[in-house]
Design an enzyme around this catalytic site. Sequence first.
Site, PDB file in Angstrom:
ATOM      1  N   LYS A  32     -20.735  46.232  38.026  1.00  0.00           N
ATOM      2  CA  LYS A  32     -21.044  46.501  39.441  1.00  0.00           C
ATOM      3  C   LYS A  32     -21.895  47.758  39.490  1.00  0.00           C
ATOM      4  CE  LYS A  32     -20.096  44.933  43.615  1.00  0.00           C
ATOM      5  NZ  LYS A  32     -19.727  43.569  44.060  1.00  0.00           N
TER       6      LYS A  32
ATOM      7  N   ASP B 236     -24.731  42.763  47.268  1.00  0.00           N
ATOM      8  CA  ASP B 236     -23.399  43.064  47.815  1.00  0.00           C
ATOM      9  C   ASP B 236     -23.690  43.757  49.150  1.00  0.00           C
ATOM     10  OD1 ASP B 236     -20.365  43.141  46.911  1.00  0.00           O
ATOM     11  OD2 ASP B 236     -20.712  45.082  47.841  1.00  0.00           O
TER      12      ASP B 236
HETATM   13  P1  NDP Z   1     -23.445  42.670  54.205  1.00  0.00           P
HETATM   14  O1  NDP Z   1     -24.086  43.980  53.955  1.00  0.00           O
HETATM   15  O2  NDP Z   1     -24.288  41.460  54.385  1.00  0.00           O
HETATM   16  O3  NDP Z   1     -22.462  42.766  55.458  1.00  0.00           O
HETATM   17  C1  NDP Z   1     -21.433  43.675  55.480  1.00  0.00           C
HETATM   18  C2  NDP Z   1     -20.705  43.570  56.808  1.00  0.00           C
HETATM   19  O4  NDP Z   1     -19.503  44.351  56.745  1.00  0.00           O
HETATM   20  C3  NDP Z   1     -21.508  44.141  57.971  1.00  0.00           C
HETATM   21  O5  NDP Z   1     -21.146  43.491  59.141  1.00  0.00           O
HETATM   22  C4  NDP Z   1     -21.054  45.596  57.982  1.00  0.00           C
HETATM   23  O6  NDP Z   1     -21.194  46.228  59.220  1.00  0.00           O
HETATM   24  C5  NDP Z   1     -19.595  45.457  57.634  1.00  0.00           C
HETATM   25  N1  NDP Z   1     -19.126  46.669  56.948  1.00  0.00           N
HETATM   26  C6  NDP Z   1     -19.597  47.191  55.800  1.00  0.00           C
HETATM   27  N2  NDP Z   1     -18.971  48.322  55.486  1.00  0.00           N
HETATM   28  C7  NDP Z   1     -18.100  48.536  56.477  1.00  0.00           C
HETATM   29  C8  NDP Z   1     -17.162  49.553  56.725  1.00  0.00           C
HETATM   30  N3  NDP Z   1     -17.005  50.592  55.888  1.00  0.00           N
HETATM   31  N4  NDP Z   1     -16.392  49.444  57.843  1.00  0.00           N
HETATM   32  C9  NDP Z   1     -16.545  48.391  58.695  1.00  0.00           C
HETATM   33  N5  NDP Z   1     -17.432  47.408  58.515  1.00  0.00           N
HETATM   34  C10 NDP Z   1     -18.189  47.472  57.414  1.00  0.00           C
HETATM   35  O7  NDP Z   1     -22.436  42.470  52.960  1.00  0.00           O
HETATM   36  P2  NDP Z   1     -21.748  41.133  52.434  1.00  0.00           P
HETATM   37  O8  NDP Z   1     -21.486  40.205  53.550  1.00  0.00           O
HETATM   38  O9  NDP Z   1     -22.527  40.677  51.261  1.00  0.00           O
HETATM   39  O10 NDP Z   1     -20.379  41.704  51.858  1.00  0.00           O
HETATM   40  C11 NDP Z   1     -19.181  41.747  52.637  1.00  0.00           C
HETATM   41  C12 NDP Z   1     -17.984  41.850  51.707  1.00  0.00           C
HETATM   42  O11 NDP Z   1     -17.962  40.701  50.839  1.00  0.00           O
HETATM   43  C13 NDP Z   1     -17.975  43.048  50.756  1.00  0.00           C
HETATM   44  O12 NDP Z   1     -16.639  43.452  50.541  1.00  0.00           O
HETATM   45  C14 NDP Z   1     -18.538  42.472  49.466  1.00  0.00           C
HETATM   46  O13 NDP Z   1     -18.131  43.227  48.340  1.00  0.00           O
HETATM   47  C15 NDP Z   1     -17.900  41.100  49.487  1.00  0.00           C
HETATM   48  N6  NDP Z   1     -18.533  40.089  48.659  1.00  0.00           N
HETATM   49  C16 NDP Z   1     -19.844  39.768  48.795  1.00  0.00           C
HETATM   50  C17 NDP Z   1     -20.400  38.768  48.038  1.00  0.00           C
HETATM   51  C18 NDP Z   1     -21.795  38.311  48.227  1.00  0.00           C
HETATM   52  O14 NDP Z   1     -22.188  37.324  47.608  1.00  0.00           O
HETATM   53  N7  NDP Z   1     -22.599  38.955  49.076  1.00  0.00           N
HETATM   54  C19 NDP Z   1     -19.620  38.070  47.005  1.00  0.00           C
HETATM   55  C20 NDP Z   1     -18.228  38.432  46.990  1.00  0.00           C
HETATM   56  C21 NDP Z   1     -17.731  39.418  47.775  1.00  0.00           C
HETATM   57  P3  NDP Z   1     -22.390  47.293  59.433  1.00  0.00           P
HETATM   58  O15 NDP Z   1     -23.638  46.480  59.534  1.00  0.00           O
HETATM   59  O16 NDP Z   1     -22.033  48.011  60.671  1.00  0.00           O
HETATM   60  O17 NDP Z   1     -22.385  48.185  58.219  1.00  0.00           O
HETATM   61  O1  2IT Z   2     -18.447  40.805  44.647  1.00  0.00           O
HETATM   62  C1  2IT Z   2     -19.146  39.872  44.224  1.00  0.00           C
HETATM   63  O2  2IT Z   2     -18.664  38.932  43.587  1.00  0.00           O
HETATM   64  C2  2IT Z   2     -20.581  39.882  44.533  1.00  0.00           C
HETATM   65  N1  2IT Z   2     -21.036  40.774  45.250  1.00  0.00           N
HETATM   66  C3  2IT Z   2     -21.492  38.837  43.957  1.00  0.00           C
HETATM   67  C4  2IT Z   2     -21.889  39.194  42.553  1.00  0.00           C
HETATM   68  C5  2IT Z   2     -22.922  38.296  41.925  1.00  0.00           C
HETATM   69  O3  2IT Z   2     -23.291  38.636  40.795  1.00  0.00           O
HETATM   70  O4  2IT Z   2     -23.342  37.314  42.508  1.00  0.00           O
END
Ligand code: NDP
Ligand code: 2IT
Length: 446
Positions: free
Chosen positions: A127, A167
């Site tokens: 990561k 992420d």
């Molecule tokens: P994005 O940046 O696309 O979206 C993040 C969302 O979460 C936004 O709405 C953001 O709001 C909100 N957010 C972020 N930080 C905070 C915080 N500290 N407090 C409150 N709201 C918050 O990210 P993703 O959708 O990609 O990721 C969301 C979650 O999913 C994370 O935990 C990530 O690690 C996990 N994840 C993502 C994967 C992926 O493929 N993208 C895979 C597996 C897990 P704002 O815009 O106001 O910051």
């Molecule tokens: O937390 C996660 O699994 C991710 N942000 C996706 C990682 C990836 O390599 O697709």
Amino acid sequence: MSEQKLIAFMKNLKAKNPGETEFHQAVEEVAAEIIPFITANPKYSEAKLLERMVEPERTIIFRVPWRDDRGEIQINRGFRIQMNSAIGPYKGGLRFHPSVNLGILKFLAFEQVLKNSLTTLPMGGGKGGSDFDPKGKSDNEVMSFCQSFMSELFRYIGPDTDVPAGDIGVGAREVGFLFGQYKKLRNEFTGVFTGKGRSFGGSLVRPEATGYGNVFFAEEMLKTKGNSLKGKVCAVSGSGNVAQFTVEMLNKLGAKVVTLSDSNGFIFDKDGINEEKLAWVMELKNEKRGRIRKYAEKFGCEYSDGKRPWGVKCDAVFPSATQNEISKSDAEILVKNGCSVVSEGANMPTESDGVKIFLKAKILFGPSKAANAGGVAVSGLEMSQNSLRLSWTREEVLAKLQGIMQAIHANCLANGQEENFVNYAKGANIGGFIKVADAMLAQGVV
Ligand code: NDP
Ligand code: 2IT
């Protein structure tokens, strides 16, 4: 005996990694399940595998200087944690958010190792990221930052070494800039990144994969009870990549989603966030980069400033924003209000005491390393397609994703069955651990 071993193990971990509270939390939840398991299987404890797994193979920390639109020099910190390569190249996302620090990325890298093991694909865990905040920055500033970040990171990654992805704060725009700079520096076009644009090697269904996969996982859990998501009222948090495609698949399966949030607050739409409203959210978030509050103004529903959606009465929740967004008292309220499914889209969104509440209530609790593994799984499929130099159809990738989520669910069942209850958290930890541990054992003390 296991209890004492856990206390000693955690005391040592905290002394060696002071202040890294999220890392302590992630390790403790895993160690609480793994220590009794390895005590019963001494080949693992004698080889000190758990002790080895909590020490990253390599930690890279670097300076990221860049120039903003006013010509002023800005300095951020970049990280890449190469946690474990026992079963494949390091694999895991990059997070750009002001809260990013070493402890947060180590927790994410540690979780990623076990998650990637569960996917059935050959991927190690890593990561990275930066304390850079893309919010409020111009496209030009984001590009300058990404180019500077990659000007250092490129030394340490490669298609057979370490393959980053997105992420929080790293989506299609950032991946494009990062990949472009890598290609320029190395003079090679390889699958060094996943989540790439369709026109330069990205896989179909990668954008949807985490959200879709999480919904498939919840559906699998419900199937064990002869139930389904059809007609269920669901609360989703976040409004980024994971949240958006969670809503899309929930709608397809006939559920009703009533909430979305961002870091400022949440909206409650009792009529449901249908396809048309979701398309509007996607434009708001992915193009205009606006706040979720606007949804309430546009569609005339409730907006709660500074709050999270867990007080809303619902059948199922899909936390999809960030770590520790469900506290112990939130968990208590959810259970009290009759919520019977929690499927974690974000990484470690529930505080440890909250997880205990869900397990005690014996509701269906899908832990993040199992429930959100669909994203990295399709990243693994993107790597396969890049190696083959061809691309699979949407139907092919979707079918593989569904198969993988079913396999992860089966693994959790096999390792998490308790009397009249499936402890998916325990199942995911043990199931993920075994494959990595066996590979480490076979490879000797390296
Ligand atoms: P994005 O940046 O696309 O979206 C993040 C969302 O979460 C936004 O709405 C953001 O709001 C909100 N957010 C972020 N930080 C905070 C915080 N500290 N407090 C409150 N709201 C918050 O990210 P993703 O959708 O990609 O990721 C969301 C979650 O999913 C994370 O935990 C990530 O690690 C996990 N994840 C993502 C994967 C992926 O493929 N993208 C895979 C597996 C897990 P704002 O815009 O106001 O910051
Ligand atoms: O937390 C996660 O699994 C991710 N942000 C996706 C990682 C990836 O390599 O697709």
